[in-house]
Design a protein around this motif. Structure first.
Motif, PDB file in Angstrom:
ATOM      1  N   CYS A  79       0.831  -1.207   0.000  1.00  0.00           N
ATOM      2  CA  CYS A  79       0.000   0.000   0.000  1.00  0.00           C
ATOM      3  C   CYS A  79       0.867   1.259   0.000  1.00  0.00           C
ATOM      4  CB  CYS A  79      -0.937  -0.003   1.209  1.00  0.00           C
ATOM      5  SG  CYS A  79      -2.549   0.764   0.871  1.00  0.00           S
ATOM      6  N   VAL A  80       1.992   1.211   0.700  1.00  0.00           N
ATOM      7  CA  VAL A  80       2.935   2.336   0.675  1.00  0.00           C
ATOM      8  C   VAL A  80       3.434   2.563  -0.748  1.00  0.00           C
ATOM      9  CG1 VAL A  80       5.165   3.174   1.505  1.00  0.00           C
ATOM     10  CG2 VAL A  80       3.652   1.936   3.063  1.00  0.00           C
ATOM     11  N   ASP A  81       3.797   1.477  -1.419  1.00  0.00           N
ATOM     12  CA  ASP A  81       4.282   1.584  -2.797  1.00  0.00           C
ATOM     13  C   ASP A  81       3.192   2.094  -3.736  1.00  0.00           C
ATOM     14  OD1 ASP A  81       6.658   0.604  -1.879  1.00  0.00           O
ATOM     15  OD2 ASP A  81       6.449  -1.391  -2.780  1.00  0.00           O
ATOM     16  N   ALA A  82       1.950   1.646  -3.522  1.00  0.00           N
ATOM     17  CA  ALA A  82       0.847   2.068  -4.391  1.00  0.00           C
ATOM     18  C   ALA A  82       0.605   3.568  -4.273  1.00  0.00           C
ATOM     19  CB  ALA A  82      -0.425   1.299  -4.039  1.00  0.00           C
ATOM     20  N   ILE A  83       0.678   4.091  -3.050  1.00  0.00           N
ATOM     21  CA  ILE A  83       0.451   5.520  -2.837  1.00  0.00           C
ATOM     22  C   ILE A  83       1.613   6.345  -3.375  1.00  0.00           C
ATOM     23  CG2 ILE A  83       0.152   7.329  -1.100  1.00  0.00           C
ATOM     24  CD1 ILE A  83      -1.195   5.181   0.680  1.00  0.00           C
ATOM     25  N   ARG A  84       2.800   5.975  -3.013  1.00  0.00           N
ATOM     26  CA  ARG A  84       3.974   6.778  -3.389  1.00  0.00           C
ATOM     27  C   ARG A  84       4.377   6.579  -4.841  1.00  0.00           C
ATOM     28  NH1 ARG A  84       7.287   6.202   2.373  1.00  0.00           N
ATOM     29  NH2 ARG A  84       5.839   7.541   3.522  1.00  0.00           N
ATOM     30  N   GLY A  85       4.112   5.403  -5.396  1.00  0.00           N
ATOM     31  CA  GLY A  85       4.425   5.149  -6.797  1.00  0.00           C
ATOM     32  C   GLY A  85       3.270   5.429  -7.715  1.00  0.00           C
ATOM     33  N   ASP A  86       2.093   5.686  -7.113  1.00  0.00           N
ATOM     34  CA  ASP A  86       0.884   6.033  -7.864  1.00  0.00           C
ATOM     35  C   ASP A  86       0.548   4.985  -8.919  1.00  0.00           C
ATOM     36  OD1 ASP A  86      -1.339   7.408  -8.596  1.00  0.00           O
ATOM     37  OD2 ASP A  86      -0.304   8.951  -9.752  1.00  0.00           O
ATOM     38  N   GLY A  87       0.477   3.719  -8.491  1.00  0.00           N
ATOM     39  CA  GLY A  87       0.126   2.651  -9.413  1.00  0.00           C
ATOM     40  C   GLY A  87      -0.264   1.400  -8.653  1.00  0.00           C
ATOM     41  N   VAL A  88      -0.878   0.457  -9.358  1.00  0.00           N
ATOM     42  CA  VAL A  88      -1.287  -0.802  -8.736  1.00  0.00           C
ATOM     43  C   VAL A  88      -0.045  -1.620  -8.395  1.00  0.00           C
ATOM     44  CG1 VAL A  88      -2.535  -2.968  -9.079  1.00  0.00           C
ATOM     45  CG2 VAL A  88      -3.481  -0.826  -9.950  1.00  0.00           C
ATOM     46  N   VAL A  89      -0.052  -2.193  -7.202  1.00  0.00           N
ATOM     47  CA  VAL A  89       1.066  -3.015  -6.730  1.00  0.00           C
ATOM     48  C   VAL A  89       0.495  -4.347  -6.268  1.00  0.00           C
ATOM     49  CG1 VAL A  89       2.886  -3.242  -5.002  1.00  0.00           C
ATOM     50  CG2 VAL A  89       2.416  -1.012  -6.022  1.00  0.00           C
ATOM     51  N   SER A  90       1.101  -5.447  -6.716  1.00  0.00           N
ATOM     52  CA  SER A  90       0.577  -6.751  -6.308  1.00  0.00           C
ATOM     53  C   SER A  90       1.691  -7.785  -6.226  1.00  0.00           C
ATOM     54  CB  SER A  90      -0.496  -7.234  -7.290  1.00  0.00           C
ATOM     55  OG  SER A  90       0.059  -7.437  -8.581  1.00  0.00           O
ATOM     56  N   ALA A  91       1.422  -8.823  -5.450  1.00  0.00           N
ATOM     57  CA  ALA A  91       2.302  -9.990  -5.359  1.00  0.00           C
ATOM     58  C   ALA A  91       1.388 -11.198  -5.219  1.00  0.00           C
ATOM     59  CB  ALA A  91       3.248  -9.880  -4.170  1.00  0.00           C
ATOM     60  N   SER A  92       1.565 -12.187  -6.073  1.00  0.00           N
ATOM     61  CA  SER A  92       0.619 -13.301  -6.131  1.00  0.00           C
ATOM     62  C   SER A  92       1.131 -14.585  -5.496  1.00  0.00           C
ATOM     63  CB  SER A  92       0.241 -13.580  -7.590  1.00  0.00           C
ATOM     64  OG  SER A  92       1.398 -13.869  -8.357  1.00  0.00           O
ATOM     65  N   SER A  93       2.297 -14.538  -4.857  1.00  0.00           N
ATOM     66  CA  SER A  93       2.821 -15.737  -4.203  1.00  0.00           C
ATOM     67  C   SER A  93       3.605 -15.351  -2.955  1.00  0.00           C
ATOM     68  CB  SER A  93       3.737 -16.514  -5.155  1.00  0.00           C
ATOM     69  OG  SER A  93       4.937 -15.779  -5.397  1.00  0.00           O
ATOM     70  N   ALA A  94       3.806 -16.331  -2.078  1.00  0.00           N
ATOM     71  CA  ALA A  94       4.561 -16.088  -0.851  1.00  0.00           C
ATOM     72  C   ALA A  94       5.999 -15.681  -1.174  1.00  0.00           C
ATOM     73  CB  ALA A  94       4.540 -17.344   0.022  1.00  0.00           C
ATOM     74  N   ASP A  95       6.596 -16.327  -2.170  1.00  0.00           N
ATOM     75  CA  ASP A  95       7.970 -15.993  -2.552  1.00  0.00           C
ATOM     76  C   ASP A  95       8.071 -14.543  -3.014  1.00  0.00           C
ATOM     77  OD1 ASP A  95       8.832 -18.510  -1.938  1.00  0.00           O
ATOM     78  OD2 ASP A  95       8.811 -19.251  -4.007  1.00  0.00           O
ATOM     79  N   GLU A  96       7.096 -14.105  -3.798  1.00  0.00           N
ATOM     80  CA  GLU A  96       7.122 -12.728  -4.298  1.00  0.00           C
ATOM     81  C   GLU A  96       6.902 -11.727  -3.168  1.00  0.00           C
ATOM     82  OE1 GLU A  96       5.221  -9.997  -7.902  1.00  0.00           O
ATOM     83  OE2 GLU A  96       4.318 -11.936  -7.403  1.00  0.00           O
ATOM     84  N   VAL A  97       6.009 -12.049  -2.246  1.00  0.00           N
ATOM     85  CA  VAL A  97       5.775 -11.180  -1.093  1.00  0.00           C
ATOM     86  C   VAL A  97       7.067 -10.994  -0.296  1.00  0.00           C
ATOM     87  CG1 VAL A  97       4.629 -11.045   1.158  1.00  0.00           C
ATOM     88  CG2 VAL A  97       3.308 -11.659  -0.871  1.00  0.00           C
ATOM     89  N   ALA A  98       7.760 -12.106  -0.013  1.00  0.00           N
ATOM     90  CA  ALA A  98       8.996 -12.051   0.771  1.00  0.00           C
ATOM     91  C   ALA A  98      10.107 -11.320   0.026  1.00  0.00           C
ATOM     92  CB  ALA A  98       9.441 -13.468   1.127  1.00  0.00           C
ATOM     93  N   ARG A  99      10.165 -11.511  -1.290  1.00  0.00           N
ATOM     94  CA  ARG A  99      11.225 -10.875  -2.074  1.00  0.00           C
ATOM     95  C   ARG A  99      11.032  -9.373  -2.208  1.00  0.00           C
ATOM     96  NH1 ARG A  99      11.054  -9.570  -7.195  1.00  0.00           N
ATOM     97  NH2 ARG A  99       9.272 -10.949  -7.616  1.00  0.00           N
ATOM     98  N   ARG A 100       9.792  -8.933  -2.406  1.00  0.00           N
ATOM     99  CA  ARG A 100       9.543  -7.510  -2.660  1.00  0.00           C
ATOM    100  C   ARG A 100       9.605  -6.672  -1.395  1.00  0.00           C
ATOM    101  NH1 ARG A 100       4.956  -6.343  -7.061  1.00  0.00           N
ATOM    102  NH2 ARG A 100       5.896  -4.293  -6.752  1.00  0.00           N
ATOM    103  N   TRP A 101       9.156  -7.256  -0.277  1.00  0.00           N
ATOM    104  CA  TRP A 101       9.124  -6.493   0.975  1.00  0.00           C
ATOM    105  C   TRP A 101       9.724  -7.348   2.090  1.00  0.00           C
ATOM    106  CZ3 TRP A 101       4.350  -7.296  -1.751  1.00  0.00           C
ATOM    107  CH2 TRP A 101       4.053  -6.266  -2.654  1.00  0.00           C
TER     108      TRP A 101
END
Length: 233
Positions: A79-101
């Protein structure tokens, strides 16, 4: 998500928006609809404050509230990235969630969420808040899902920025202004129809195309055309 369910949920949300509006109640009910509609586990709204800090405006669960607070504290997360980057942000797997944040993602996984999507809420061209949805399953929202979620974000924005009460005089003034703007649009259609030797339907299509290409309101472009015609240009 079925089209019928989406239509019903959006109709219900819109009806609440034009009724006696209580923002807190509206957001709570709307987020409940979002959770049910997209078959996710939780949803929340994170808002940017004038001093740059972030805070939770509404959430459907204690877990979602805690995660939004943690995102705000750590300045990291979807949500921080969505607000500050002004775009949709998503992660569809546990690995992606852990890697991105690495920090917030670890907390998210420990809470039981394995996928997430956040979309910004806009007012006057700037993102000032975001809707976050969390799911325990690994999944990605479809293109249709994202379009519907953006519509919910727009409705939530209107609920927050609109005045709680609009008296009869203020409403009449807005209606009068809209009518004046319509007259100008009609005049501009006549200008284009005469100038280009086309019918009014085609003239209106051309007027809409001009406004769209310029990225400007229809009434502003229409007023310029009418003014230019009056000056003989």
């Amino acid at each position: 998500m079925t089209d019928r369910t989406a239509a019903h949920a959006l109709a219900s949300t819109t009806s609440a928006l034009v009724g006696g509006l209580n923002v807190t109640d509206f957001l709570a009910r709307m987020l409940g609809d979002v959770v049910e509609l997209f078959d996710v586990d939780s949803a929340a709204v994170l808002v940017a404050l004038p001093d740059g800090a972030l805070d939770v405006l509404s959430a459907t669960s204690h877990e979602a509230t805690a995660l939004e607070v943690y995102q705000a504290q750590r300045h990291e997360g979807p949500c921080v990235d969505a607000i500050r980057g002004d775009g949709v942000v998503s992660a569809s797997s546990a690995d992606e969630v852990a890697r991105r944040w690495p920090d917030v993602g670890t907390r998210m996984l420990a809470t039981g969420y394995r996928s997430v999507c956040a979309t910004p809420m806009h007012w006057q061209g700037a993102a000032f808040a975001g809707i976050n949805v969390f799911a325990s399953a690994e999944r990605a929202l479809t293109t249709a899902d994202l379009a519907t979620l953006r519509t919910f974000a727009d409705l939530a924005t209107l609920a927050i920025v609109s005045p709680d009460q609009l008296d009869g005089g203020a409403l009449a003034a807005r209606v009068a202004r809209a009518l004046d703007e319509r007259v100008v649009v009609e005049q501009a259609k006549g200008v284009i129809a005469y100038r280009d030797e086309v019918d009014t339907a085609e003239a209106y299509r051309r007027l809409l195309a001009l406004a769209s290409a310029a990225g400007r309101p229809l009434d502003e472009v229409a007023a310029e055309l009418v003014t230019a015609a009056a000056r003989g240009r």
